[in-house]
Design a protein around this motif. Structure first.
Motif, PDB file in Angstrom:
ATOM      1  N   ARG A   1     -26.537  18.911 -25.205  1.00  0.00           N
ATOM      2  CA  ARG A   1     -25.514  19.789 -24.631  1.00  0.00           C
ATOM      3  C   ARG A   1     -25.201  20.873 -25.652  1.00  0.00           C
ATOM      4  NH1 ARG A   1     -22.873  17.805 -20.047  1.00  0.00           N
ATOM      5  NH2 ARG A   1     -23.212  15.602 -19.585  1.00  0.00           N
TER       6      ARG A   1
ATOM      7  N   THR B   1     -18.343  20.971 -23.982  1.00  0.00           N
ATOM      8  CA  THR B   1     -19.698  20.641 -23.537  1.00  0.00           C
ATOM      9  C   THR B   1     -19.718  19.645 -22.384  1.00  0.00           C
ATOM     10  OG1 THR B   1     -19.910  18.859 -25.181  1.00  0.00           O
ATOM     11  CG2 THR B   1     -20.687  21.054 -25.812  1.00  0.00           C
ATOM     12  N   ARG B   2     -18.601  19.073 -22.035  1.00  0.00           N
ATOM     13  CA  ARG B   2     -18.568  18.127 -20.913  1.00  0.00           C
ATOM     14  C   ARG B   2     -18.978  18.815 -19.616  1.00  0.00           C
ATOM     15  NH1 ARG B   2     -13.035  14.851 -20.724  1.00  0.00           N
ATOM     16  NH2 ARG B   2     -14.195  13.941 -18.980  1.00  0.00           N
TER      17      ARG B   2
ATOM     18  N   SER C   1     -21.105  21.411 -19.586  1.00  0.00           N
ATOM     19  CA  SER C   1     -22.337  22.172 -19.801  1.00  0.00           C
ATOM     20  C   SER C   1     -23.555  21.420 -19.297  1.00  0.00           C
ATOM     21  CB  SER C   1     -22.497  22.513 -21.281  1.00  0.00           C
ATOM     22  OG  SER C   1     -22.697  21.344 -22.044  1.00  0.00           O
ATOM     23  N   HIS C   2     -24.649  22.135 -19.205  1.00  0.00           N
ATOM     24  CA  HIS C   2     -25.917  21.576 -18.723  1.00  0.00           C
ATOM     25  C   HIS C   2     -26.590  20.741 -19.815  1.00  0.00           C
ATOM     26  CE1 HIS C   2     -29.815  21.259 -16.823  1.00  0.00           C
ATOM     27  NE2 HIS C   2     -30.387  21.864 -17.868  1.00  0.00           N
ATOM     28  N   VAL C   3     -27.147  19.629 -19.425  1.00  0.00           N
ATOM     29  CA  VAL C   3     -27.905  18.799 -20.355  1.00  0.00           C
ATOM     30  C   VAL C   3     -29.365  19.204 -20.271  1.00  0.00           C
ATOM     31  CG1 VAL C   3     -28.566  16.479 -21.049  1.00  0.00           C
ATOM     32  CG2 VAL C   3     -26.305  16.895 -20.109  1.00  0.00           C
TER      33      VAL C   3
ATOM     34  N   LEU D   1     -26.181  13.626 -25.087  1.00  0.00           N
ATOM     35  CA  LEU D   1     -25.121  14.541 -25.509  1.00  0.00           C
ATOM     36  C   LEU D   1     -25.621  15.529 -26.556  1.00  0.00           C
ATOM     37  CD1 LEU D   1     -22.071  12.092 -25.844  1.00  0.00           C
ATOM     38  CD2 LEU D   1     -22.390  13.880 -24.124  1.00  0.00           C
TER      39      LEU D   1
END
Length: 262
Positions: free
Chosen positions: A198, A255-256, A258-260, A195
């Motif tokens: 992110r 951010t859930r 979004s790209h990691v 996380l």
């Protein structure tokens, strides 16, 4: 227990006096710098050079924003009547929320100048901020300022300017929750959790984490005498923390999707 007999002036150099309050700021900023250099190696941006170059901007944002925030949020009438006292920061009177706004502005300008996203820089930069908060709250305790409400607990402290009754050492509570605990939480997510990669999560975590710690601490902290309580028994510190809490939660939820980063 009685307040420890600690002189707020750490060192006398001729006619000059070095206050613990000033030392706390220097140690906090240097701690942030070294920690941010270490953390920047784990992220594509910012680089170590960016961190080195930003430290002057950070000092400017923290000091100017913190002082102006205190002047405008807490005692505008007094300081507008005594403008020269605005410069007397050694007497205390710094607002974290003002310093936060000051740093946000400086990050925005700096990141744009370096061609990187605001959140790319702030995600790394915010992780070391609890170091400065820790030392700043310790300095508040040594100054005998921003003490807590009256308590009958065995660890209550009789502060020099707090009357004859023991009070919560709320500065130490804040040093722990806003400083030490938040630092370890930020470090865990920055180094151990995906996380942390992110974009915007760490910035949101810091804002929300600080806001929760500050709102909680305000239940033990004596409100400023010139402000007192607002409607419903809330304090200025709690009011100013609500926008940080809301925006922090927004960033974390956002951010859930979004790209990691790898």
């Amino acid at each position: 227990m009685p307040f420890p007999n600690i002189d707020p002036i750490a060192i006398h150099i001729g006619p000059f006096a070095v206050h613990w309050y000033g030392i706390a700021y220097v140690v906090g900023i240097l701690g942030w710098w070294r920690y941010s250099l270490w953390l920047s190696d784990k992220y594509p941006n910012p680089s170590r050079k960016d961190i080195d170059d930003f430290i002057v901007w950070a000092v400017f944002g923290v000091v100017l924003g913190g002082r102006l925030g205190y002047v405008l949020f807490y005692k505008p009438d007094y300081y507008f009547s005594h403008p020269l006292e605005i410069l007397q920061t050694w007497h205390g009177g710094m607002s974290f929320h003002g310093g936060l706004l000051g740093v946000i502005v400086t990050i925005a300008f700096f990141a744009r100048k370096r061609g990187m996203g605001f959140l790319d820089f702030s995600d790394v930069a915010c992780c070391g901020v609890p170091i400065g908060l820790f030392f700043g709250r310790i300095a508040n305790f040594l100054n005998g300022e921003l003490f807590g409400r009256i308590t009958d607990s065995s660890w209550g402290v009789i502060f020099p300017h707090g009357g004859p009754l023991p009070r919560h050492p709320s500065q130490l509570y804040e040093a722990f929750f806003e400083g030490a605990l938040l630092f370890f939480v930020m470090t865990f997510f920055a180094t151990k959790s995906p996380l942390g990669h992110r974009r915007g999560f760490l910035t949101g975590l810091f804002l929300a984490g600080y806001a929760v710690a500050r709102i909680t601490a305000e239940f033990f902290r004596e409100p400023d005498a010139f402000l007192g309580f607002f409607a419903g028994g809330v304090t200025m510190g709690q009011i100013l923390s609500l926008p940080a809490l809301a925006f922090g939660l927004f960033l974390m939820i956002r951010t859930r999707q979004s790209h990691v980063a790898p």
